[in-house]
Design an enzyme around this catalytic site. Structure first.
Site, mmCIF file in Angstrom:
data_model
loop_
_atom_site.group_PDB
_atom_site.id
_atom_site.type_symbol
_atom_site.label_atom_id
_atom_site.label_comp_id
_atom_site.label_asym_id
_atom_site.label_seq_id
_atom_site.Cartn_x
_atom_site.Cartn_y
_atom_site.Cartn_z
ATOM 1 N N ASN A 136 0.807 -1.219 0.000
ATOM 2 C CA ASN A 136 0.000 0.000 0.000
ATOM 3 C C ASN A 136 0.847 1.279 0.000
ATOM 4 O O ASN A 136 0.412 2.305 -0.538
ATOM 5 C CB ASN A 136 -0.917 -0.020 1.229
ATOM 6 C CG ASN A 136 -1.478 1.340 1.561
ATOM 7 O OD1 ASN A 136 -2.430 1.803 0.935
ATOM 8 N ND2 ASN A 136 -0.871 2.034 2.531
ATOM 9 N N TYR B 38 3.659 9.103 -11.217
ATOM 10 C CA TYR B 38 2.671 8.346 -10.443
ATOM 11 C C TYR B 38 1.847 7.462 -11.383
ATOM 12 O O TYR B 38 1.605 6.289 -11.109
ATOM 13 C CB TYR B 38 1.777 9.348 -9.707
ATOM 14 C CG TYR B 38 0.771 8.748 -8.756
ATOM 15 C CD1 TYR B 38 1.166 8.235 -7.532
ATOM 16 C CD2 TYR B 38 -0.594 8.722 -9.068
ATOM 17 C CE1 TYR B 38 0.239 7.710 -6.638
ATOM 18 C CE2 TYR B 38 -1.525 8.206 -8.186
ATOM 19 C CZ TYR B 38 -1.104 7.707 -6.977
ATOM 20 O OH TYR B 38 -2.030 7.185 -6.099
ATOM 21 N N LYS C 294 1.672 3.413 -11.271
ATOM 22 C CA LYS C 294 0.442 2.681 -10.946
ATOM 23 C C LYS C 294 0.013 1.788 -12.118
ATOM 24 O O LYS C 294 -0.593 0.737 -11.916
ATOM 25 C CB LYS C 294 -0.668 3.662 -10.549
ATOM 26 C CG LYS C 294 -0.379 4.401 -9.239
ATOM 27 C CD LYS C 294 -0.165 3.449 -8.076
ATOM 28 C CE LYS C 294 -0.040 4.163 -6.727
ATOM 29 N NZ LYS C 294 0.147 3.246 -5.604
HETATM 30 P P1 NAP Z 1 -0.737 8.395 2.821
HETATM 31 O O1 NAP Z 1 -1.574 8.576 4.024
HETATM 32 O O2 NAP Z 1 0.239 9.446 2.407
HETATM 33 O O3 NAP Z 1 0.024 7.012 3.007
HETATM 34 C C1 NAP Z 1 1.152 6.654 2.317
HETATM 35 C C2 NAP Z 1 1.927 5.714 3.239
HETATM 36 O O4 NAP Z 1 3.089 5.256 2.535
HETATM 37 C C3 NAP Z 1 2.377 6.384 4.514
HETATM 38 O O5 NAP Z 1 1.903 5.649 5.624
HETATM 39 C C4 NAP Z 1 3.903 6.339 4.436
HETATM 40 O O6 NAP Z 1 4.439 6.006 5.699
HETATM 41 C C5 NAP Z 1 4.162 5.217 3.450
HETATM 42 N N1 NAP Z 1 5.410 5.428 2.739
HETATM 43 C C6 NAP Z 1 5.698 6.404 1.830
HETATM 44 N N2 NAP Z 1 6.978 6.310 1.455
HETATM 45 C C7 NAP Z 1 7.508 5.251 2.115
HETATM 46 C C8 NAP Z 1 8.794 4.657 2.148
HETATM 47 N N3 NAP Z 1 9.828 5.138 1.434
HETATM 48 N N4 NAP Z 1 8.991 3.571 2.948
HETATM 49 C C9 NAP Z 1 7.961 3.092 3.691
HETATM 50 N N5 NAP Z 1 6.732 3.612 3.703
HETATM 51 C C10 NAP Z 1 6.501 4.681 2.925
HETATM 52 O O7 NAP Z 1 -1.600 8.144 1.512
HETATM 53 P P2 NAP Z 1 -2.859 7.213 1.184
HETATM 54 O O8 NAP Z 1 -3.814 8.090 0.483
HETATM 55 O O9 NAP Z 1 -3.301 6.440 2.377
HETATM 56 O O10 NAP Z 1 -2.218 6.246 0.082
HETATM 57 C C11 NAP Z 1 -2.038 4.858 0.255
HETATM 58 C C12 NAP Z 1 -1.947 4.195 -1.106
HETATM 59 O O11 NAP Z 1 -3.176 4.386 -1.818
HETATM 60 C C13 NAP Z 1 -0.841 4.773 -2.000
HETATM 61 O O12 NAP Z 1 -0.222 3.732 -2.724
HETATM 62 C C14 NAP Z 1 -1.610 5.672 -2.956
HETATM 63 O O13 NAP Z 1 -0.957 5.834 -4.184
HETATM 64 C C15 NAP Z 1 -2.918 4.899 -3.096
HETATM 65 N N6 NAP Z 1 -4.054 5.713 -3.555
HETATM 66 C C16 NAP Z 1 -4.591 6.695 -2.767
HETATM 67 C C17 NAP Z 1 -5.686 7.418 -3.245
HETATM 68 C C18 NAP Z 1 -6.367 8.476 -2.440
HETATM 69 O O14 NAP Z 1 -7.315 9.104 -2.956
HETATM 70 N N7 NAP Z 1 -5.985 8.731 -1.202
HETATM 71 C C19 NAP Z 1 -6.205 7.150 -4.513
HETATM 72 C C20 NAP Z 1 -5.618 6.160 -5.281
HETATM 73 C C21 NAP Z 1 -4.547 5.437 -4.785
HETATM 74 P P3 NAP Z 1 5.643 6.841 6.390
HETATM 75 O O15 NAP Z 1 5.290 8.269 6.308
HETATM 76 O O16 NAP Z 1 5.687 6.270 7.777
HETATM 77 O O17 NAP Z 1 6.848 6.476 5.619
#
Ligand code: NAP
Length: 249
Positions: free
Chosen positions: A86, A152, A156
């Site tokens: 994720n 991105y 994806k």
């Molecule tokens: P988020 O809250 O920013 O979560 C991203 C997570 O990834 C954070 O917990 C972060 O943890 C971790 N992360 C980032 N870089 C990292 C690294 N180098 N090593 C380890 N962990 C890392 O965003 P989210 O919206 O929940 O996104 C989660 C997933 O859903 C992502 O893949 C995103 O592309 C996908 N997504 C989200 C949406 C949306 O609308 N929100 C839509 C489509 C897809 P740390 O800060 O602790 O490193």
């Protein structure tokens, strides 16, 4: 400390969608290891989730750290049944302003680390001959063209291709690989992309038939289903959880 419970790794489990997935898993008695870089955030998340969870601090861009982490989890618990890839990062920038390094940095977390972690987990699953389940997270960016998110989008789209290739290759071993394509879900990441850009937010909602942003729990529920035996005949799919966004006009 081997556990008879199913064991899941959720990367990026300390916040947003990852935390919601971990919450569903823990509530359904799946022991869940949350992975991320921010130790404090992870610890707070684990405190909230309770004793069915623990955290492992790891920067997934450091590919050498990945086999070490997987070996440590295996040494402690003996098995990894579920992996949710994720963790992900986004960057909004015009196409021609994106540098090679920036492009590569997104690919490193969103694709290369997903490959490396999946490979290490699958090695153990093949060894144990008990099957397994991997869930990848893609995005609407791979369903249709969104401007200013070139890296991105590339990352994806790669995730969806990898999901299909892995599902085909690993099916004979009882390892299922699926992907969830979230629509616009209310998290910090989407807030960064949408809140400062009301036009983009209106566009996103305008083509979402259900008419509102999804909640992280909506993705959590889908992940729990795909990880469960109820989905035992499902592999290689990309499941949009998006309020109809992928088909909305
Ligand atoms: P988020 O809250 O920013 O979560 C991203 C997570 O990834 C954070 O917990 C972060 O943890 C971790 N992360 C980032 N870089 C990292 C690294 N180098 N090593 C380890 N962990 C890392 O965003 P989210 O919206 O929940 O996104 C989660 C997933 O859903 C992502 O893949 C995103 O592309 C996908 N997504 C989200 C949406 C949306 O609308 N929100 C839509 C489509 C897809 P740390 O800060 O602790 O490193």
């Amino acid at each position: 400390m081997n556990t008879t419970k199913k064991l899941a790794i959720v990367t990026g489990g300390g916040s947003g969608i990852g935390f919601a997935i971990a919450t569903q898993f823990v509530q359904h008695d799946i022991y869940t290891v949350l992975v991320g870089r921010d130790e404090q955030k992870l610890r707070r998340a684990c405190e909230e989730l309770g004793p069915n969870s623990e955290c492992y601090s790891c920067d997934l861009s450091d590919l050498h750290a990945i086999p070490v982490m997987v070996d440590r989890i295996i040494a402690r618990y003996g098995h990894i049944d579920i992996l949710v890839n994720n963790a992900g990062i986004n960057m909004k920038k015009s196409f021609t302003d994106v540098t090679d390094d920036e492009f590569q940095a997104i690919m490193q977390i969103n694709v290369t680390a997903v490959f490396a972690l999946s490979r290490e987990v699958v090695k153990h699953q093949l060894d144990k001959k008990v099957g397994g389940c991997i869930i990848n997270i893609s995005s609407m960016a791979s369903q249709y063209g969104i401007p200013k998110v070139i890296a991105y989008t590339a990352s994806k789209s790669a995730i969806e291709g990898m999901t299909k290739a892995m599902a085909t290759e690993l099916s004979p071993y009882g390892i299922r690989i699926n992907c969830i394509a979230p629509g616009f879900i209310a998290t910090d990441m989407s807030a960064k992309a949408l809140d400062a850009d009301p036009e983009r937010k209106a566009k996103a909602l305008g083509r979402t038939p259900l008419g509102y942003l999804g909640q992280p729990a909506d993705i959590g529920a889908a992940a729990l289903f795909l990880a469960s035996d109820a989905a035992q005949y499902i592999t290689g799919v990309v499941l949009p959880v998006d309020g109809g966004n992928a088909v909305g006009f």
